[in-house]
Enzyme design. Structure first.
Site, PDB file in Angstrom:
ATOM      1  N   TYR A  47      -1.451  -0.981  10.346  1.00  0.00           N
ATOM      2  CA  TYR A  47      -1.750  -1.306   8.753  1.00  0.00           C
ATOM      3  C   TYR A  47      -0.497  -0.938   7.979  1.00  0.00           C
ATOM      4  CZ  TYR A  47      -3.806  -1.400   3.930  1.00  0.00           C
ATOM      5  OH  TYR A  47      -3.823  -1.436   2.639  1.00  0.00           O
TER       6      TYR A  47
ATOM      7  N   SER B 108       0.935  -1.195   0.077  1.00  0.00           N
ATOM      8  CA  SER B 108       0.164   0.050  -0.117  1.00  0.00           C
ATOM      9  C   SER B 108       0.948   1.253  -0.091  1.00  0.00           C
ATOM     10  CB  SER B 108      -0.734  -0.022   1.553  1.00  0.00           C
ATOM     11  OG  SER B 108      -1.611   1.053   1.424  1.00  0.00           O
TER      12      SER B 108
HETATM   13  N1  LIG Z   1      -8.632  -0.356  -2.311  1.00  0.00           N
HETATM   14  C1  LIG Z   1      -7.375   0.427  -1.818  1.00  0.00           C
HETATM   15  O1  LIG Z   1      -7.562   1.564  -2.080  1.00  0.00           O
HETATM   16  C2  LIG Z   1      -6.263  -0.447  -1.349  1.00  0.00           C
HETATM   17  C3  LIG Z   1      -5.301   0.826  -1.324  1.00  0.00           C
HETATM   18  C4  LIG Z   1      -3.872   0.236  -1.011  1.00  0.00           C
HETATM   19  C5  LIG Z   1      -3.635  -1.096  -0.698  1.00  0.00           C
HETATM   20  N2  LIG Z   1      -4.826  -1.913  -0.615  1.00  0.00           N
HETATM   21  C6  LIG Z   1      -4.706  -3.480  -0.627  1.00  0.00           C
HETATM   22  O2  LIG Z   1      -5.115  -4.310  -1.530  1.00  0.00           O
HETATM   23  C7  LIG Z   1      -5.681  -5.381  -1.127  1.00  0.00           C
HETATM   24  C8  LIG Z   1      -7.029  -5.652  -1.787  1.00  0.00           C
HETATM   25  O3  LIG Z   1      -7.836  -4.779  -1.130  1.00  0.00           O
HETATM   26  P1  LIG Z   1      -9.012  -4.376  -1.776  1.00  0.00           P
HETATM   27  O4  LIG Z   1      -9.317  -2.811  -1.744  1.00  0.00           O
HETATM   28  O5  LIG Z   1      -9.473  -5.030  -3.085  1.00  0.00           O
HETATM   29  O6  LIG Z   1     -10.026  -5.314  -0.840  1.00  0.00           O
HETATM   30  P2  LIG Z   1     -11.669  -5.774  -0.846  1.00  0.00           P
HETATM   31  O7  LIG Z   1     -12.274  -5.738   0.571  1.00  0.00           O
HETATM   32  O8  LIG Z   1     -12.175  -5.270  -1.822  1.00  0.00           O
HETATM   33  O9  LIG Z   1     -11.162  -7.254  -1.220  1.00  0.00           O
HETATM   34  C9  LIG Z   1     -10.418  -7.962  -0.235  1.00  0.00           C
HETATM   35  C10 LIG Z   1     -10.792  -9.505  -0.071  1.00  0.00           C
HETATM   36  O10 LIG Z   1     -10.247 -10.109   0.569  1.00  0.00           O
HETATM   37  C11 LIG Z   1     -11.169 -11.096   1.414  1.00  0.00           C
HETATM   38  N3  LIG Z   1     -10.720 -11.545   2.782  1.00  0.00           N
HETATM   39  C12 LIG Z   1     -11.032 -10.730   3.924  1.00  0.00           C
HETATM   40  N4  LIG Z   1     -10.423 -11.396   4.778  1.00  0.00           N
HETATM   41  C13 LIG Z   1      -9.591 -12.448   4.297  1.00  0.00           C
HETATM   42  C14 LIG Z   1      -9.344 -13.645   4.949  1.00  0.00           C
HETATM   43  N5  LIG Z   1      -9.007 -13.502   6.270  1.00  0.00           N
HETATM   44  N6  LIG Z   1      -8.442 -14.392   4.192  1.00  0.00           N
HETATM   45  C15 LIG Z   1      -8.858 -14.360   2.781  1.00  0.00           C
HETATM   46  N7  LIG Z   1      -9.363 -13.469   2.333  1.00  0.00           N
HETATM   47  C16 LIG Z   1     -10.061 -12.464   3.079  1.00  0.00           C
HETATM   48  C17 LIG Z   1     -12.516 -10.545   1.314  1.00  0.00           C
HETATM   49  O11 LIG Z   1     -13.614 -11.234   1.464  1.00  0.00           O
HETATM   50  C18 LIG Z   1     -12.548  -9.811  -0.223  1.00  0.00           C
HETATM   51  O12 LIG Z   1     -12.950 -10.505  -1.217  1.00  0.00           O
HETATM   52  C19 LIG Z   1      -5.337  -5.500   0.172  1.00  0.00           C
HETATM   53  O13 LIG Z   1      -3.950  -5.985   0.779  1.00  0.00           O
HETATM   54  C20 LIG Z   1      -5.417  -3.939   0.724  1.00  0.00           C
HETATM   55  O14 LIG Z   1      -4.642  -3.663   1.856  1.00  0.00           O
HETATM   56  C21 LIG Z   1      -6.117  -1.509  -1.399  1.00  0.00           C
END
Ligand SMILES: NC(=O)c1ccc[n+]([C@@H]2O[C@H](COP(=O)([O-])OP(=O)(O)OC[C@H]3O[C@@H](n4cnc5c(N)ncnc54)[C@H](O)[C@@H]3O)[C@@H](O)[C@H]2O)c1
Length: 267
Positions: free
Chosen positions: A159, A146
């Site tokens: 985080y 991130s």
């Molecule tokens: N969306 C953003 O702005 C953003 C920014 C920086 C980093 N990220 C990172 O990107 C990655 C994906 O994030 P996203 O925004 O797509 O999130 P999201 O919530 O849309 O998708 C995350 C998925 O992970 C699953 N999940 C939750 N707990 C879990 C567990 N214990 N084991 C397995 N799966 C699990 C959820 O069911 C979901 O399908 C994460 O690592 C997040 O920290 C996202």
């Protein structure tokens, strides 16, 4: 060289929705056989079924990224189903900003939980995937970290710290296993309009985050999925241990520039 994944097998964590789902869909579209894993079993099976319906090769499986045995079982199942493992996208992660805010109020339980989800999961994924990859001649690991790993913020200290640890871990894996033809790279997304981001972030925080974007649109899950597919492909065969920001340029912008732009009347 084009971004072609035919003949490769991938496992992606957190793939029921958001970035993981986009990564799985894009990798399958480039020819990879993909194991989608997620704690949301119904959701991940539906995501895999949609890829299959579109002509791709995909399986959905329940997996808890906070549990080493669960990750190992999913990697073994992926290898058994596709006969090999070439790609691991360690993508599952996130936090609860209501509990993960500032250091002095942080409970040890929250701290450990956030590290387990965002850092331990990546270690366990690498630990159990690398031997499977080496058996097949090598592989590529992509870790979703991130932009929070690269700065300091007024909230989400666990985080940001766990993601920074994961960014560092990426470089160590690259150095320790590169000679075995294992590449390991990380992607640092800025704000990406996934269901999770929209659900957990208050509207005023989203507004503040998007203010620093240099581009006229917000980030999409596919922006990360495209880079994950590239890093996983042979086209990226000489890229190892890198952290690449995908954030619309918000991370490189001067802290004051968005305000300056307003003052200068540039819109
Ligand atoms: N969306 C953003 O702005 C953003 C920014 C920086 C980093 N990220 C990172 O990107 C990655 C994906 O994030 P996203 O925004 O797509 O999130 P999201 O919530 O849309 O998708 C995350 C998925 O992970 C699953 N999940 C939750 N707990 C879990 C567990 N214990 N084991 C397995 N799966 C699990 C959820 O069911 C979901 O399908 C994460 O690592 C997040 O920290 C996202």
């Amino acid at each position: 060289m084009t971004i072609e994944l035919t003949g490769k097998a991938a496992m992606i964590t957190g793939a029921a929705q958001g970035i993981g789902e986009a990564s799985a869909r894009i990798m399958a579209g480039r020819g990879a056989a993909v194991m989608l894993t997620d704690i949301n079993e119904a959701g991940v099976k539906a995501a895999a079924a949609a890829i299959t319906a579109a002509g791709g090769r995909a399986i959905g499986m329940a997996m808890d990224a906070r549990d080493e045995a669960s990750i190992r079982a999913a990697l073994d199942a992926s290898c058994a189903a596709f006969g090999r493992l070439d790609i691991l996208h360690n993508n599952a992660g996130g936090t609860d900003p209501a509990r993960d805010a500032q250091a002095l109020e942080m409970t040890n339980e929250t701290w450990r939980e956030v590290f387990a989800f965002n850092m331990d999961s990546i270690h366990w994924g690498c630990k159990h995937a690398i031997p499977l990859m080496i058996a097949g001649g090598g592989g590529a690991i992509v870790n979703t970290v991130s932009g929070a790993a690269l700065v300091g913020m007024s909230n989400q200290i666990a985080y940001g710290s766990a993601k920074a640890a994961a960014a560092s871990y990426t470089r160590y894996i690259a150095v320790q296993y590169g000679h075995k033809n294992i590449r390991c790279n990380a992607i640092a997304p800025g704000l990406i309009m996934t269901p999770n981001a929209l659900e957990v972030l208050p509207a005023n925080i989203v507004k503040a985050l998007t203010k620093h974007n240099t581009l006229p649109r917000n980030g999409r899950p596919e922006d990360i999925g495209e880079l994950a597919a590239f890093l996983a492909s042979d086209a990226a065969g000489y890229i190892n241990g890198q952290l690449i920001r995908v954030d619309g340029g918000s991370g490189i912008r001067s802290a004051h520039d968005a305000d300056n732009r307003d003052i200068m009347g540039l819109g």
